[in-house]
Design a protein around this motif. Structure first.
Motif, PDB file in Angstrom:
ATOM      1  N   ILE A  96       4.188  18.471  22.836  1.00 48.25           N
ATOM      2  CA  ILE A  96       3.228  17.387  23.070  1.00 48.25           C
ATOM      3  C   ILE A  96       2.110  17.858  23.999  1.00 48.25           C
ATOM      4  O   ILE A  96       0.935  17.569  23.766  1.00 48.25           O
ATOM      5  N   VAL A 100      -1.756  17.813  22.758  1.00 49.22           N
ATOM      6  CA  VAL A 100      -2.749  16.991  23.476  1.00 49.22           C
ATOM      7  C   VAL A 100      -4.001  17.803  23.771  1.00 49.22           C
ATOM      8  O   VAL A 100      -5.111  17.376  23.498  1.00 49.22           O
ATOM      9  N   GLU A 105      -5.098  14.728  30.206  1.00 44.11           N
ATOM     10  CA  GLU A 105      -3.939  14.111  29.573  1.00 44.11           C
ATOM     11  C   GLU A 105      -2.690  14.971  29.757  1.00 44.11           C
ATOM     12  O   GLU A 105      -1.584  14.447  29.913  1.00 44.11           O
ATOM     13  N   GLU A 149      -4.643   3.047  33.244  1.00 49.12           N
ATOM     14  CA  GLU A 149      -5.734   2.920  32.268  1.00 49.12           C
ATOM     15  C   GLU A 149      -6.707   1.809  32.641  1.00 49.12           C
ATOM     16  O   GLU A 149      -7.912   1.930  32.391  1.00 49.12           O
ATOM     17  N   ASP A 161      -7.940   3.905  27.332  1.00 45.93           N
ATOM     18  CA  ASP A 161      -7.458   4.416  26.048  1.00 45.93           C
ATOM     19  C   ASP A 161      -5.991   4.045  25.906  1.00 45.93           C
ATOM     20  O   ASP A 161      -5.143   4.523  26.676  1.00 45.93           O
ATOM     21  N   ILE A 162      -5.690   3.195  24.934  1.00 50.21           N
ATOM     22  CA  ILE A 162      -4.313   2.757  24.703  1.00 50.21           C
ATOM     23  C   ILE A 162      -3.409   3.944  24.386  1.00 50.21           C
ATOM     24  O   ILE A 162      -2.211   3.949  24.689  1.00 50.21           O
ATOM     25  N   ARG A 163      -3.987   4.984  23.789  1.00 53.72           N
ATOM     26  CA  ARG A 163      -3.217   6.186  23.443  1.00 53.72           C
ATOM     27  C   ARG A 163      -2.645   6.849  24.694  1.00 53.72           C
ATOM     28  O   ARG A 163      -1.540   7.385  24.675  1.00 53.72           O
ATOM     29  N   ASP A 164      -3.402   6.781  25.787  1.00 49.63           N
ATOM     30  CA  ASP A 164      -2.930   7.366  27.044  1.00 49.63           C
ATOM     31  C   ASP A 164      -1.741   6.603  27.618  1.00 49.63           C
ATOM     32  O   ASP A 164      -0.854   7.195  28.227  1.00 49.63           O
ATOM     33  N   VAL A 166       0.500   5.088  25.812  1.00 50.17           N
ATOM     34  CA  VAL A 166       1.619   5.533  24.974  1.00 50.17           C
ATOM     35  C   VAL A 166       2.061   6.939  25.389  1.00 50.17           C
ATOM     36  O   VAL A 166       3.262   7.224  25.480  1.00 50.17           O
ATOM     37  N   LEU A 167       1.098   7.798  25.678  1.00 46.77           N
ATOM     38  CA  LEU A 167       1.406   9.175  26.076  1.00 46.77           C
ATOM     39  C   LEU A 167       2.169   9.205  27.401  1.00 46.77           C
ATOM     40  O   LEU A 167       3.188   9.903  27.528  1.00 46.77           O
ATOM     41  N   ASN A 168       1.687   8.434  28.377  1.00 51.59           N
ATOM     42  CA  ASN A 168       2.374   8.371  29.674  1.00 51.59           C
ATOM     43  C   ASN A 168       3.791   7.810  29.518  1.00 51.59           C
ATOM     44  O   ASN A 168       4.741   8.312  30.134  1.00 51.59           O
ATOM     45  N   THR A 170       5.589   7.963  26.812  1.00 47.87           N
ATOM     46  CA  THR A 170       6.390   8.966  26.106  1.00 47.87           C
ATOM     47  C   THR A 170       6.957   9.991  27.071  1.00 47.87           C
ATOM     48  O   THR A 170       8.109  10.426  26.931  1.00 47.87           O
TER      49      THR A 170
END
Length: 197
Positions: A96, A100, A105, A149, A161-164, A166-168, A170
């Motif tokens: 991951i 990334v 990130e 965020e 960023d909603i993706r961040d 999710v990444l955090n 994860t």
């Protein structure tokens, strides 16, 4: 039979107030560096070029090495399956980080993994059901990631960023998986023998 919790192996983590204070300072550090992190990483990127990503990977490998040292130093308590789980989770975490490829990130992914471990230790002082602790820790990590965020949304040089989030989150999930499948999967009989000696 009794299996020692993670905190019992580390004397300095036996004080609940200390652990929660450490978490408070750590989260404050993460949030307070959000504004300056990008300029710092841009400077390092300009200075180090492609070596910046390598430096982040080295930090990740150092963190993994610390966990591996713990496992090896207590090798009589662990079986082959724990080493296989450790290898699998480590590879997934590293993959991951590689995918990334954005330094901010990558750093956050490592930071939130560490935060997940700290929160787990803090919660085990009051909650003795490990399954509940795993899920509560993951939830708290997601909350901290969401606040992160929101702060970035307010800052002029960062974006939400909603993706961040999710990444955090994860990162938190992977560390809890590591704790559940490796650290807390000790051979019970051997641990009892260690306690009784």
């Amino acid at each position: 039979m009794h299996v020692k919790s993670t905190k019992e192996y580390y004397r300095w983590f036996q004080n609940k107030s200390f652990v929660w204070s450490l978490i408070g300072c750590y989260v404050t550090f993460i949030y307070s560096t959000l504004y300056i992190m990008r300029p710092i990483l841009n400077f390092l990127k300009a200075t180090l070029g492609g070596y910046l990503n390598l430096s982040i990977v080295i930090i990740f490998l150092i963190m993994l090495s610390l966990v591996l040292v713990h496992i090896i130093s207590n090798r009589e308590c662990y079986g082959v399956s724990q080493y296989l789980w450790f290898a699998f989770i480590s590879c997934l975490y590293g993959l991951i980080i590689y995918i990334v490829d954005v330094p901010e990130e990558q750093v956050h992914f490592i930071e939130y993994g560490i935060l997940s471990g700290l929160i787990y230790i803090a919660l085990t002082f009051d909650i003795h059901n490990n399954v509940y602790v795993y899920f509560l820790t993951i939830f708290i990590v997601f909350i901290f990631g969401a606040v992160d965020e929101v702060i970035q949304w307010i800052l002029p040089n960062r974006i939400f960023d909603i993706r961040d989030i999710v990444l955090n989150g994860t990162a938190g999930i992977l560390v809890q998986l590591l704790i559940a499948m490796v650290i807390n999967k000790r051979k019970v009989v051997l641990v009892d023998n260690i306690v009784n000696t």
